[in-house]
Design an enzyme around this catalytic site. Structure first.
Site, short mmCIF file in Angstrom:
data_model
loop_
_atom_site.label_atom_id
_atom_site.label_comp_id
_atom_site.label_asym_id
_atom_site.label_seq_id
_atom_site.Cartn_x
_atom_site.Cartn_y
_atom_site.Cartn_z
CD GLU A 42 20.19 72.05 14.77
OE1 GLU A 42 20.38 70.87 15.46
OE2 GLU A 42 20.32 72.16 13.58
NE ARG A 46 24.80 68.19 20.01
CZ ARG A 46 25.48 68.48 19.09
NH1 ARG A 46 26.91 69.03 19.24
NH2 ARG A 46 25.07 68.18 17.91
CE LYS A 130 21.54 67.04 12.16
NZ LYS A 130 21.69 67.15 13.87
#
Length: 212
Positions: A42, A46, A130
């Site tokens: 993943e 960011r 999630k």
């Protein structure tokens, strides 16, 4: 793609987070993680170069299942898909992100932390989510409570998961995998100690395999 993703996760139920502002570095980190036996990555959005990193990784490892994390908007999702993401992960539940993933027939794992959020996701037709931030949102006890009510939902807890508590989560039948950044420590990346990252990946898989 959804079936392929969960087949890979059944073999190696750990999803490391890759964060970098340098595509070359991101590829090196990913190579170490894959070398340690992990099969799903993943790449979190960011940094300013996150999409470039994602694209570089998907091009370098076309057989790996590489997704985008920290997807905050439908535009983010579209850009991630254009960069080669094979699945989408969000910290929260957003209809635009879910719709974009569904439009492209890609797995979407939106973040939930409460029963209300999970019920909303369930009514949107989602059956895998999630659980974030797992440690702060109640940990394994909360997951057990949620899974006892939403019996057809699978979870990927992320946030506060580490080598010490990994099996506390994976022992819950509803947990399909655990996500986390403990496999990609910033200190190791800064030192370009990619061998350490590969070893952390291997150790995580060994923990899981020993408990089978």
């Amino acid at each position: 793609m959804t079936e392929k993703l969960f087949t890979r996760l059944s073999e190696a139920p750990i999803v490391p987070l890759v964060q970098s502002n340098d595509p070359e570095e991101a590829v090196a980190v990913s190579k170490a993680l894959l070398g340690g036996g992990l099969q799903v990555l993943e790449v979190v959005l960011r940094t300013e170069a996150a999409f470039d990193c994602l694209n570089a990784i998907t091009n370098a490892f076309p057989k790996a299942l590489v997704g985008a994390g920290t997807v905050l908007s439908a535009k983010h999702a579209e850009q991630a898909i254009e960069a080669g993401a094979k699945f989408i992960v969000s910290p929260g539940l957003n209809e635009g992100v879910v719709a974009m993933a569904k439009k492209h027939d890609l797995p979407i794992l939106p973040g939930i932390a409460t029963a209300t959020e999970l019920q909303t996701a369930w009514n949107m037709g989602l059956r895998t989510v999630k659980f974030f931030p797992a440690g702060l949102a109640g940990g394994p006890k909360m997951l057990k409570a949620l899974s006892s009510v939403f019996r057809d939902v699978r979870f990927m807890p992320t946030g506060g998961v580490n080598a010490e508590n990994l099996m506390d989560y994976l022992d819950i039948p509803a947990v399909v995998a655990c996500g986390g950044s403990w496999l990609t420590p910033m200190e190791a990346i800064q030192k370009r100690d990619f061998q350490a990252i590969e070893e952390l990946s291997r150790q995580a898989l060994n923990i899981q395999n020993r408990e089978k």
